[in-house]
Design a protein around this motif. Structure first.
Motif, PDB file in Angstrom:
ATOM      1  N   ALA A 117       0.818  -1.467  -0.119  1.00 51.49           N
ATOM      2  CA  ALA A 117      -0.086  -0.079  -0.103  1.00 51.49           C
ATOM      3  C   ALA A 117       0.713   1.357  -0.025  1.00 51.49           C
ATOM      4  CB  ALA A 117      -1.180   0.014   1.231  1.00 51.49           C
ATOM      5  N   THR A 118       1.962   1.286   0.873  1.00 51.55           N
ATOM      6  CA  THR A 118       2.722   2.434   0.769  1.00 51.55           C
ATOM      7  C   THR A 118       3.498   2.771  -0.475  1.00 51.55           C
ATOM      8  OG1 THR A 118       3.346   2.193   3.315  1.00 51.55           O
ATOM      9  CG2 THR A 118       4.832   3.222   1.950  1.00 51.55           C
ATOM     10  N   ALA A 119       3.741   1.526  -1.211  1.00 50.88           N
ATOM     11  CA  ALA A 119       4.475   1.853  -2.552  1.00 50.88           C
ATOM     12  C   ALA A 119       3.451   1.962  -3.486  1.00 50.88           C
ATOM     13  CB  ALA A 119       5.248   0.424  -2.661  1.00 50.88           C
ATOM     14  N   ILE A 135       9.283  -8.610   1.793  1.00 49.79           N
ATOM     15  CA  ILE A 135       9.092  -7.470   1.422  1.00 49.79           C
ATOM     16  C   ILE A 135      10.221  -6.828   0.760  1.00 49.79           C
ATOM     17  CG2 ILE A 135       9.163  -5.006   2.488  1.00 49.79           C
ATOM     18  CD1 ILE A 135       7.491  -6.449   5.032  1.00 49.79           C
ATOM     19  N   ALA A 136      11.387  -6.973   0.900  1.00 49.23           N
ATOM     20  CA  ALA A 136      12.618  -6.647   0.199  1.00 49.23           C
ATOM     21  C   ALA A 136      12.617  -6.964  -1.259  1.00 49.23           C
ATOM     22  CB  ALA A 136      13.922  -6.918   0.803  1.00 49.23           C
ATOM     23  N   ASN A 137      11.809  -8.067  -1.552  1.00 45.61           N
ATOM     24  CA  ASN A 137      12.028  -8.717  -2.816  1.00 45.61           C
ATOM     25  C   ASN A 137      10.764  -8.288  -3.652  1.00 45.61           C
ATOM     26  OD1 ASN A 137      14.556  -9.971  -2.704  1.00 45.61           O
ATOM     27  ND2 ASN A 137      13.633 -11.647  -1.455  1.00 45.61           N
ATOM     28  N   LEU A 138       9.708  -7.714  -3.087  1.00 48.98           N
ATOM     29  CA  LEU A 138       8.672  -7.217  -3.675  1.00 48.98           C
ATOM     30  C   LEU A 138       9.247  -6.256  -4.972  1.00 48.98           C
ATOM     31  CD1 LEU A 138       6.384  -6.120  -0.874  1.00 48.98           C
ATOM     32  CD2 LEU A 138       5.977  -7.984  -2.551  1.00 48.98           C
ATOM     33  N   ALA A 139       8.706  -6.795  -6.249  1.00 50.68           N
ATOM     34  CA  ALA A 139       9.143  -5.954  -7.654  1.00 50.68           C
ATOM     35  C   ALA A 139       8.350  -4.786  -7.483  1.00 50.68           C
ATOM     36  CB  ALA A 139       8.741  -6.764  -8.589  1.00 50.68           C
TER      37      ALA A 139
END
Length: 359
Positions: free
Chosen positions: A33-35, A355-359
């Protein structure tokens, strides 16, 4: 900035590791949501129901709990069950109460084989395996019909009757759901699970409805397999499977078998759907509350995060759902795994990696 889409989600962590995995899934969804730069947002409300609530109030949820939940777009559920409360009370008092009263009749349980996770199936090393179990979630063996009587006889004289309920309406709608799902997959096939050789009423009706519905989907390959033979097929010929449709009990057992074959129940996601959207649907990992490891920070969050991806699909956020699944695969493939799948990472470390690997 006001989000273009704001989804209201009822969070019910409930018992044991459910608290930890719901926290993990929420972190992933909030990161998305933040992204999104205001394209969508999640409005969470926590409900303290579960076995601790039962200890204080003598019930698993508020008396008007269902009324409270009706206003939400979805329910995000952890796990229910604790040694201090009999399982039939905790299950019927919370999870099944929600599922049945909200007519969440389609339970979807994907069986995914993830990179870096060793399967007990040797075939998984060389064969691409992926199927989904579609479970009739409103009747069948879990309809709750029956009772206990004649207890006053004493001396082992009591009688218990548990009846399975099969309706033409219930069978048809879950089968149509399975066929429609099969049409979206690369392999367009539906395998029906039955036991009509021994259960000559309910399962014969199941078979008859399956044959009738199948005739309307000539583009989908079909088969009807006895449940014991299907259990063997899960192990010996899983490459033949695409969509497996089964009754409440049979699908419950087979989907757990599928998850174990994929490497761990901690990996398994599920969705309890009310496809007509008259009520909120509920998304939960398949695993239980795991009292033996609860609170230690070592439980596997992948099943809950995968369930969050199913919720994203339900909201129409398909690209985000794909991103979550891809992030899970990158994470497990890179060796960041909890101990149930051969790793050493904590719940929070796996969550942070996803989370770090979310494209």
């Amino acid at each position: 900035m006001t989000a273009q889409q704001n989804f209201r989600i009822a969070a019910i962590p409930a018992d044991g590791v459910g608290i930890e995995v719901v926290e993990a899934g929420r972190a992933v969804l909030d990161a998305l949501a933040t992204a999104s730069n205001g394209r969508f947002a999640f409005d969470w409300q926590d409900f303290p129901w579960g076995s601790d609530y039962y200890a204080k109030h003598g019930r698993m949820m508020d008396d008007d709990g269902l009324e409270q939940l009706k206003a939400f777009d979805a329910i995000y559920f952890g796990a229910v069950g604790w040694p201090t409360v009999p399982d039939h009370i905790s299950l019927w008092g919370l999870r099944l109460k929600i599922c049945q009263n909200f007519d969440q009749w389609a339970n979807v349980r994907p069986v995914d084989f993830l990179p870096g996770v060793q399967s007990p199936l040797r075939k998984a090393d060389t064969t691409e395996l992926n199927w989904v179990v579609v479970r009739e979630n409103s009747e069948g063996e879990y309809a709750g019909l029956g009772g206990r009587n004649l207890g006053a006889r004493g001396n082992t004289g009591e009688v218990a009757v548990q009846s399975a309920l099969f309706t033409e309406y219930g069978c048809e709608r879950i089968m149509r759901f399975a066929f429609d799902l099969a049409r979206t997959r690369t392999v367009k096939k539906v395998s029906s699970v039955t036991k009509s050789n021994a259960q000559q009423y309910g399962m014969v009706l199941w078979d008859e409805v399956f044959a009738r519905v199948a005739a309307e989907y000539p583009d989908v390959t079909t088969e009807s397999v006895l449940v014991d033979a299907m259990a063997a097929k899960f192990v010996l010929r899983p490459e033949d499977l695409s969509v497996v449709v089964a009754s409440n009990l049979n699908a419950d057992i087979l989907s757990d078998l599928g998850s174990a074959l994929a490497g761990s129940l901690g990996l398994a996601a599920s969705a309890n759907l009310n496809p007509e959207r008259r009520f909120p649907s509920m998304f939960e990992p398949v695993h239980g509350s795991a009292p033996d490891i609860a609170g230690q920070g070592v439980c596997n969050p992948v099943g809950a995060i995968g369930s969050a991806a199913l919720m994203l699909d339900h909201f129409g956020l398909h690209d985000e759902a794909k991103a979550v699944r891809a992030a899970i695969e990158v994470t497990t493939g890179s060796g960041v795994r909890t101990r149930d799948v051969g790793g050493t990472a904590t719940t929070r470390e796996v969550t942070a990696a996803i989370i770090a690997n979310l494209a």
